[in-house]
Motif scaffolding. Structure first.
Motif, PDB file in Angstrom:
ATOM      1  N   ILE A  95      65.922  53.526  14.107  1.00  0.00           N
ATOM      2  CA  ILE A  95      66.383  53.313  15.484  1.00  0.00           C
ATOM      3  C   ILE A  95      66.902  51.885  15.648  1.00  0.00           C
ATOM      4  O   ILE A  95      67.948  51.652  16.264  1.00  0.00           O
ATOM      5  N   LEU A 116      66.607  56.073  26.647  1.00  0.00           N
ATOM      6  CA  LEU A 116      66.369  54.794  27.313  1.00  0.00           C
ATOM      7  C   LEU A 116      66.309  55.093  28.803  1.00  0.00           C
ATOM      8  O   LEU A 116      67.278  55.606  29.381  1.00  0.00           O
ATOM      9  N   GLU A 159      61.096  57.062  21.228  1.00  0.00           N
ATOM     10  CA  GLU A 159      61.533  56.838  19.845  1.00  0.00           C
ATOM     11  C   GLU A 159      61.842  58.122  19.086  1.00  0.00           C
ATOM     12  O   GLU A 159      62.161  58.092  17.899  1.00  0.00           O
ATOM     13  N   LEU A 179      62.802  49.244  22.446  1.00  0.00           N
ATOM     14  CA  LEU A 179      62.774  50.069  21.239  1.00  0.00           C
ATOM     15  C   LEU A 179      61.593  49.696  20.346  1.00  0.00           C
ATOM     16  O   LEU A 179      60.923  50.569  19.782  1.00  0.00           O
ATOM     17  N   ALA A 203      61.688  53.209  26.457  1.00  0.00           N
ATOM     18  CA  ALA A 203      62.418  53.970  25.446  1.00  0.00           C
ATOM     19  C   ALA A 203      61.520  55.048  24.858  1.00  0.00           C
ATOM     20  O   ALA A 203      60.287  54.917  24.827  1.00  0.00           O
TER      21      ALA A 203
END
Length: 270
Positions: free
Chosen positions: A121, A175, A157, A191, A155
């Motif tokens: 990511i 997000l 993941e 993140l 966020a």
């Protein structure tokens, strides 16, 4: 025991079980009488040199990281996260793999969880969102000035699906809560935090299955980021240990070889 015979029956190939090796050796066990004459000549090594049973890279890596105690989590990081909990119980639950009996050592078990997209990511964000000119160190430095919680930016993941504690290949990342006041530093920190909260969720899933851990031994890319290391410790509320070695499976092989050769009486001593 431990072989997927029910799966073979459902697939209509029960005879496949008869073709599997009938003897399973623990890692580090001596095999036969050592190198044969032919093998020794080919490898330019002594005849009857001891040959020891190896294992999967994650299993051997756990030995290299010293994860041989009940209650320890081996966290292998990279493009994804792999969570290997060393446990004295062999209980199972949805969303985790195992517990595997007799691994990484005969008297132990370990249960496994995972996150499909973690370091990948950050690589994606660095390349696709920020143009790739800034270094990871630059982005970490900017994110370190953002308060915990990224000023409301959250966020997810699960960019490539979810493995633990909920197994869902169709899950997707996100997000949430973006405003015009947010900067790239907020996105980067969000993140980083998302991955750490995902790790915490994995650990909670393992705990619900009876595999409670009190320490994380970490290897891989996260170890190069002091900020991300600290976030793992803060969000999981666990001690995070980083070993000196950068190649845990290689060190694990050396430990097994040293024990097999009689240099040390046990893996724990080595």
């Amino acid at each position: 025991e431990g072989r997927p015979t029910s799966l073979y029956r459902k697939l209509g190939i029960p005879e496949l079980a008869d073709k599997l090796p009938q003897t399973c050796l623990s890692m580090g066990t001596s095999i036969g009488n050592g190198l044969t004459k032919e093998a020794a000549e080919f490898l330019n090594l002594p005849v009857r040199l001891p040959v020891l049973q190896g294992g999967p890279d994650a299993f051997v890596g756990m030995i290299g990281l010293g994860c041989v105690r009940d209650g320890t989590l081996c966290l292998i990081t990279g493009s994804s996260h792999l969570h290997c909990a060393v446990t004295s119980v062999a209980s199972r639950s949805d969303g985790i793999w195992g517990a595997y009996r007799g691994a990484p050592l005969p008297h132990l078990n370990f249960a496994e969880g995972g996150q499909s997209s973690t370091g990948s990511i950050l690589r994606w964000a660095k390349r696709e969102l920020f143009g790739g000119d800034s270094t990871y160190q630059d982005l970490d430095a900017e994110a370190s000035n953002i308060p915990p919680g990224s000023d409301g930016l959250v966020a997810l993941e699960t960019f490539q699906g979810s493995r633990t504690p909920v197994t869902d290949p169709s899950a997707r990342g996100a997000l949430l809560g973006l405003t015009l006041s947010h900067t790239r530093a907020h996105v980067w920190r969000a993140l980083l935090e998302a991955v750490c909260y995902g790790t915490r969720s994995c650990m909670e899933g393992l705990a619900r299955a009876g595999h409670v851990v009190d320490e994380i031994v970490l290897s891989g890319g996260v170890a190069r980021s002091p900020l991300w290391l600290q976030l793992h410790a803060d969000i999981t509320n666990k001690t995070v240990v980083v070993c000196e070695t950068t190649d845990a499976p290689l060190l694990g092989c050396a430990v097994l070889a040293a024990v097999g050769a009689g240099v040390h009486p046990s893996v724990e001593d080595a």
